[in-house]
Design a protein around this motif. Structure first.
Motif, PDB file in Angstrom:
ATOM      1  N   GLU A  80       0.769  -1.246  -0.071  1.00  0.00           N
ATOM      2  CA  GLU A  80       0.130  -0.159   0.095  1.00  0.00           C
ATOM      3  C   GLU A  80       0.953   1.240  -0.036  1.00  0.00           C
ATOM      4  O   GLU A  80       0.567   2.288  -0.787  1.00  0.00           O
ATOM      5  CB  GLU A  80      -0.822  -0.054   1.212  1.00  0.00           C
ATOM      6  CG  GLU A  80      -2.062   1.112   1.272  1.00  0.00           C
ATOM      7  CD  GLU A  80      -3.061   1.076   2.279  1.00  0.00           C
ATOM      8  OE1 GLU A  80      -3.549   2.033   2.838  1.00  0.00           O
ATOM      9  OE2 GLU A  80      -3.045  -0.020   2.841  1.00  0.00           O
ATOM     10  N   ASP A  83       1.862   2.147  -3.425  1.00  0.00           N
ATOM     11  CA  ASP A  83       0.807   2.848  -4.282  1.00  0.00           C
ATOM     12  C   ASP A  83       0.628   4.158  -3.928  1.00  0.00           C
ATOM     13  O   ASP A  83       0.424   4.934  -4.515  1.00  0.00           O
ATOM     14  CB  ASP A  83      -0.753   1.918  -3.727  1.00  0.00           C
ATOM     15  CG  ASP A  83      -0.964   0.946  -4.525  1.00  0.00           C
ATOM     16  OD1 ASP A  83      -0.496   0.864  -5.735  1.00  0.00           O
ATOM     17  OD2 ASP A  83      -1.704  -0.098  -4.085  1.00  0.00           O
ATOM     18  N   ARG A  84       0.714   4.351  -2.553  1.00  0.00           N
ATOM     19  CA  ARG A  84       0.549   5.859  -2.024  1.00  0.00           C
ATOM     20  C   ARG A  84       1.768   6.757  -2.665  1.00  0.00           C
ATOM     21  O   ARG A  84       1.338   7.855  -2.761  1.00  0.00           O
ATOM     22  CB  ARG A  84       0.511   5.845  -0.523  1.00  0.00           C
ATOM     23  CG  ARG A  84      -0.555   5.362   0.077  1.00  0.00           C
ATOM     24  CD  ARG A  84      -0.564   5.659   1.743  1.00  0.00           C
ATOM     25  NE  ARG A  84      -1.697   4.978   2.501  1.00  0.00           N
ATOM     26  CZ  ARG A  84      -2.048   5.424   3.649  1.00  0.00           C
ATOM     27  NH1 ARG A  84      -1.192   5.815   4.393  1.00  0.00           N
ATOM     28  NH2 ARG A  84      -3.236   4.651   4.272  1.00  0.00           N
ATOM     29  N   ARG A  88       3.441   2.461  -8.346  1.00  0.00           N
ATOM     30  CA  ARG A  88       2.596   1.198  -8.659  1.00  0.00           C
ATOM     31  C   ARG A  88       3.256   0.482  -9.743  1.00  0.00           C
ATOM     32  O   ARG A  88       2.773  -0.930  -9.616  1.00  0.00           O
ATOM     33  CB  ARG A  88       1.223   1.954  -9.447  1.00  0.00           C
ATOM     34  CG  ARG A  88       0.407   2.426  -8.355  1.00  0.00           C
ATOM     35  CD  ARG A  88      -0.843   3.020  -8.865  1.00  0.00           C
ATOM     36  NE  ARG A  88      -1.759   3.597  -7.814  1.00  0.00           N
ATOM     37  CZ  ARG A  88      -1.690   4.724  -7.410  1.00  0.00           C
ATOM     38  NH1 ARG A  88      -0.742   5.832  -8.575  1.00  0.00           N
ATOM     39  NH2 ARG A  88      -2.269   5.479  -6.758  1.00  0.00           N
ATOM     40  N   ASP A  89       4.214   0.753 -10.335  1.00  0.00           N
ATOM     41  CA  ASP A  89       5.011  -0.083 -11.526  1.00  0.00           C
ATOM     42  C   ASP A  89       5.527  -1.131 -10.751  1.00  0.00           C
ATOM     43  O   ASP A  89       6.030  -2.191 -11.261  1.00  0.00           O
ATOM     44  CB  ASP A  89       6.128   0.804 -12.339  1.00  0.00           C
ATOM     45  CG  ASP A  89       5.067   2.010 -13.202  1.00  0.00           C
ATOM     46  OD1 ASP A  89       3.883   1.435 -13.343  1.00  0.00           O
ATOM     47  OD2 ASP A  89       5.789   2.951 -13.754  1.00  0.00           O
ATOM     48  N   LYS A  91       4.489  -2.573  -8.085  1.00  0.00           N
ATOM     49  CA  LYS A  91       4.010  -3.389  -7.024  1.00  0.00           C
ATOM     50  C   LYS A  91       3.842  -4.950  -7.552  1.00  0.00           C
ATOM     51  O   LYS A  91       3.865  -5.723  -6.836  1.00  0.00           O
ATOM     52  CB  LYS A  91       2.436  -2.780  -7.043  1.00  0.00           C
ATOM     53  CG  LYS A  91       1.715  -3.336  -5.859  1.00  0.00           C
ATOM     54  CD  LYS A  91       0.202  -2.903  -5.761  1.00  0.00           C
ATOM     55  CE  LYS A  91      -0.553  -3.326  -4.944  1.00  0.00           C
ATOM     56  NZ  LYS A  91      -1.696  -2.503  -4.617  1.00  0.00           N
ATOM     57  N   GLN A  92       3.843  -5.064  -8.913  1.00  0.00           N
ATOM     58  CA  GLN A  92       3.888  -6.307  -9.441  1.00  0.00           C
ATOM     59  C   GLN A  92       4.932  -7.154  -9.071  1.00  0.00           C
ATOM     60  O   GLN A  92       4.981  -8.524  -8.656  1.00  0.00           O
ATOM     61  CB  GLN A  92       3.572  -6.312 -10.811  1.00  0.00           C
ATOM     62  CG  GLN A  92       3.385  -7.765 -11.571  1.00  0.00           C
ATOM     63  CD  GLN A  92       2.902  -7.468 -13.037  1.00  0.00           C
ATOM     64  OE1 GLN A  92       2.579  -6.468 -13.654  1.00  0.00           O
ATOM     65  NE2 GLN A  92       2.596  -8.724 -13.784  1.00  0.00           N
TER      66      GLN A  92
END
Length: 201
Positions: A80, A83-84, A88-89, A91-92
């Motif tokens: 998270e 994300d914040r 996000r790139d 995250k996977q």
């Protein structure tokens, strides 16, 4: 205003404890760009960026943890935080690493469970392992001793053979080379002696 060159210098001993290992960073750089030469200043800059990134993610994950009234930062808090912070790139890939970590942890738990199902305490297993090692060392020492004794016996046998060989040669030389006994001192009558006897008649 601080000097940009001074910011790239290696930190002192106290600050160095809060950074990533330089050997690990250098290994990563070499794997990613094996054909490119990277200056020391660039390596220090990359090291500082990595440390700052970790601090940033950790702080945000800690904030998420506090907001959820938790006392331990877990993987979901880190995801998270990515994300914040707009990562996000990543995250996977982070989720893939998390999946691998969970598989390794589950494998270790299964191995631990198998040991527990044996009904033998870990101390007893360790003692048995040490006994096996001790027996293996004794067996190896015994084999080495037998091998050494065989080598010594072969060396003694070879030495005796070398000693007997000159003695046999001396004996053959004193025997006159084969006629045997006193036969070498008996002279054979010559034809001239026969002629002399004829003259006497």
């Amino acid at each position: 205003m601080s000097n940009p060159q001074e910011e790239l210098l290696p930190p002192n001993a106290e600050d160095d404890e809060l950074t990533l290992p330089r050997a690990s960073i250098n290994k990563i750089i070499k794997e990613l760009v094996p054909t490119v030469r990277v200056a020391n200043e660039s390596r220090e800059l990359i090291l500082n960026c990595c440390s700052e990134f970790i601090h940033l993610i950790s702080s945000e994950a800690n904030e998420v943890c506090n907001q959820r009234s938790k006392k331990t930062i877990n993987a979901e808090h880190v995801l998270e935080a990515l994300d914040r912070l707009g990562f996000r790139d990543y995250k996977q890939e982070a989720e893939a690493v998390l999946h691998d970590c969970k598989e390794v942890a589950a494998k270790r738990r299964r191995q631990s469970t198998r040991l527990e199902n044996l009904g033998i305490p870990e101390e007893e297993l360790l003692r048995q392992q040490q006994e096996l090692f001790a027996k293996a060392r004794e067996e190896q020492a015994r084999e080495e001793q037998q091998q050494w004794m065989s080598m010594q016996a072969a060396a003694v046998q070879q030495s005796n053979a070398l000693i007997q060989r000159p003695a046999q040669s001396d004996k053959d030389a004193s025997g006159g080379g084969g006629g045997g006994g006193n036969s070498s001192f008996v002279s054979k009558p010559s034809e001239d002696d026969d002629d002399d006897d004829d003259d006497d008649y």
